[in-house]
Design a protein around this motif. Sequence first.
Motif, PDB file in Angstrom:
ATOM      1  N   LEU A   1       0.824  -1.203   0.000  1.00 10.65           N
ATOM      2  CA  LEU A   1       0.000   0.000   0.000  1.00 10.65           C
ATOM      3  C   LEU A   1       0.862   1.259   0.000  1.00 10.65           C
ATOM      4  O   LEU A   1       0.539   2.250  -0.687  1.00 10.65           O
TER       5      LEU A   1
ATOM      6  N   VAL B   1       0.630   4.007  -2.959  1.00  8.98           N
ATOM      7  CA  VAL B   1       0.369   5.427  -2.713  1.00  8.98           C
ATOM      8  C   VAL B   1       1.450   6.281  -3.353  1.00  8.98           C
ATOM      9  O   VAL B   1       1.180   7.324  -3.953  1.00  8.98           O
TER      10      VAL B   1
ATOM     11  N   THR C   1      -8.000   4.089  -0.509  1.00  6.34           N
ATOM     12  CA  THR C   1      -6.803   3.276  -0.236  1.00  6.34           C
ATOM     13  C   THR C   1      -7.121   2.114   0.686  1.00  6.34           C
ATOM     14  O   THR C   1      -6.635   0.991   0.477  1.00  6.34           O
TER      15      THR C   1
ATOM     16  N   TYR D   1      -8.904  -0.654  -1.201  1.00  6.58           N
ATOM     17  CA  TYR D   1      -7.999  -1.500  -2.005  1.00  6.58           C
ATOM     18  C   TYR D   1      -7.392  -2.594  -1.132  1.00  6.58           C
ATOM     19  O   TYR D   1      -7.332  -3.769  -1.515  1.00  6.58           O
TER      20      TYR D   1
ATOM     21  N   SER E   1      -2.597  -0.855   6.921  1.00  5.04           N
ATOM     22  CA  SER E   1      -2.882   0.131   5.873  1.00  5.04           C
ATOM     23  C   SER E   1      -3.166   1.525   6.426  1.00  5.04           C
ATOM     24  O   SER E   1      -3.334   2.474   5.651  1.00  5.04           O
TER      25      SER E   1
ATOM     26  N   SER F   1      -2.581   5.002   4.270  1.00  2.00           N
ATOM     27  CA  SER F   1      -3.832   5.679   3.933  1.00  2.00           C
ATOM     28  C   SER F   1      -3.833   7.113   4.463  1.00  2.00           C
ATOM     29  O   SER F   1      -4.293   8.046   3.787  1.00  2.00           O
TER      30      SER F   1
ATOM     31  N   ALA G   1      -1.809   9.183   2.222  1.00  2.00           N
ATOM     32  CA  ALA G   1      -2.508   9.525   0.977  1.00  2.00           C
ATOM     33  C   ALA G   1      -3.417  10.724   1.183  1.00  2.00           C
ATOM     34  O   ALA G   1      -3.571  11.573   0.282  1.00  2.00           O
TER      35      ALA G   1
END
Length: 808
Positions: free
Chosen positions: A705, A709, A733, A736, A789, A793, A796
Amino acid sequence: MQIFLQDIRYGIRRFRKDPAFMAVTIITLALGIGATSAIFSVVNGVLLRPLPFPHSDRVVLLMEQTKTFPRFTVSYQNFVDWRAQAKSFESVAAVRNTVVTLSGAGEPERLPAQMATANLFSTLGINVTEGRPFTQDEDRAGGPSVVLISHSLWQRRFGGAYDVLGRSLTLDDRPYTIIGVLPWDYQVLVQVPDVVLPFEPWAKTLPDDRAWHPGIVPIASLKPGVSLEQARSEMTVIAQALEKEYPIYNTGTGAFVNSIQDQMVENARPALWVLMGAVGLVLLIACTNVANLLLANSAGRQQEFAVRRSIGASRFRIFRQLLTESVLLSIASAVLGLLLAWAAVPALVGLAGSTLPLGNRVSIDWSVLLFTISVAAFSGILFGLAPLRYIIRMGVPETLNEATKGGATRSTSMTRAVLVVTQVAVAALLLVGAGLLLHSFERLVAVAPGFTPDHILIADIPLSPNSHDKTNERIDFYERVLQQTATLPGVRTAGASSLVPVSGTGSAIYFNIRGRPPQNNQYAIGNYRSVSTNYFAAIHIPLQQGRLFQDTDREGHPMAVIINSTLARTFFPNQSPLGQYMQIGGLPDDDVPWMEVVGVVGDVKQALGNEAPAEFYIPYRQSDSLFPVQFMSLVVRTESNPQALATSVRRLLNQIDPNQPVVKIRTMEDHIADSVSEPRFRTVLLSLFAGIALTLAGIGIFSVLAYTVTQQTREIGVRVALGASRHQIFGLTLGYTLRLTVIGLVIGLASAFVFTRYVSAFLFQVPSYDLVTLTGTAVVIVLVAIAASYLPSRRATGIDPTKALRQN
């Protein structure tokens, strides 16, 4: 060779520039290789290596078997007949495991011992290190008292002195002359003896009774050209002939023939192969993690590869460079993994304890070293292939063009997603297995043993058959021990038993009931215990009917017996057993006293996972006339921590008899914990492997991840510029990650339905498809995925669209 050395030097320079990548890769792979090598060392030492004597594949073990008991030790009379009649064997020997007391110098010591016939060493092809083995003249009733000592005892007691031959050793208060030293790796059956004594002097003291099974195990060597099946067929014929000749005792008794090594490792084999498969899955997760790291590393080096291609390097040349770097990483990981395995092996053997047969042979040897090298080489090639698809599709103009910088990385996104799904699936499979074993172990240790185990101290007290060879001497000794122990500060009650509960075994013996002789040779059998008057009070076994033993239940008075509720239900259904009479022996015998049933007590477990067997208890002051009471376990109920009383008990026994050893002082709770060491061993290891797999899967999710990103910074910036909120970016994100996690979880749980049958044999009161375990696994996997994650995330959501849109 020059090009290969150049690749190595270049790879080392690359690692120096990126030490973080190198460290994470090596540590990840070392965990997988180290765990795999450690478990393989156990599998190799226990299952794969032949036993330490020539032609061990031709050595077999003989036992008796019935419908009730699939295998048990052989009566001396049957052993003699088997040895005389069997033609499939070059020779038939016999051993019997026991314990003896070593005294005469310092503290008395209890030693594991073995009685062996004189032909055992020629049967196995074993040569002693020093001296010689027994002769036939020494292995007879009335023969000279000689002994063989182990290599370990030779070193620790005599400092490895070569003049040990001819010295005297006092065992059970009898002097023995040392005539030889056993090889350092000597082991016949599970127990590793410190001393080996002649067999026949003891065997000639046994009663002429084929129903008497005192622990004799015949060992034979197959003749060349004779198969195991042929030997089994012949022994079946011999057993059938003996059944006709001795119908009273041999009816329904067959002969069991098996490879000695298969028999020794029978219980350990399934668990070890399951653990080997589990640790192989851990290695697979480690390899997929490293493959993901290499894909990210290769994508970050795409301009480097494009430049090299533009100046003439072929795709194969670049791939060989990457494969060389992978092999270098695997070599470094193998070295670290071997160190981890070397450190872990003693802990593994210690965790397994006495449940691991041949545990003294487990070590990091050349076989383990070659295995580790092979695993490392295979792993290096396996994860080194990960960038191959990317390199094959790599084009020079496209890669040099900054505007299409993300195109090549998107071509590898599917591969990285598949690797993550694989990690999640394997982690889910291991978690299900570990969860089932944990749930099973939890239920096992929660089983009520039938008594109150807290605040109990146990001390085993074996008596020498030579120094206490008279009934009154044995009774007086135990009586003094019980009376003086009861006066110690902090003692509530002191009792004794010939065998304490949850010992895994019992002294099974035939008995008959007055007025009910056995029908069709179906003899009654039950576990037999000699106990003191206060034993039931000390251990808190509840009385259900009748009374407990009293001081009047002693020598010179009518014999009394107390039975447990299982025996009462089995042999006295729909009636009261009180006032009934029992007798030791399969058939009524006027020379054996009858015992009146005076009470019924609750069942106690001999193994937490099994139903309580039929048992009966006899006062030790009366039972000594039937069987000399030469072993009792002192059972002391205390007011506080029982371990605090251990020193006082040891001191007291030393005052009563300085030459009397006290063996294995422990609490009852520790004793019960030791009884479940085998399920604890496999549960702890599989849980450890599942934890490692889960951690590696979390790292894999995080790295994928985070990389995604980074590669999609421009795309995320566009979404933000078009009005996407932070919550939407975070959800994008995270979504996913959860999609990959759910796919892997579904595959893993579906695989669990197939593979949990391999652990079903180890489960106690837990189904293979336990809903609680499956649900818990899904929850844990999802939570780990969310945690892994979270940081990428959050990163992001913090992307600045103006900066992102300026990137090419």
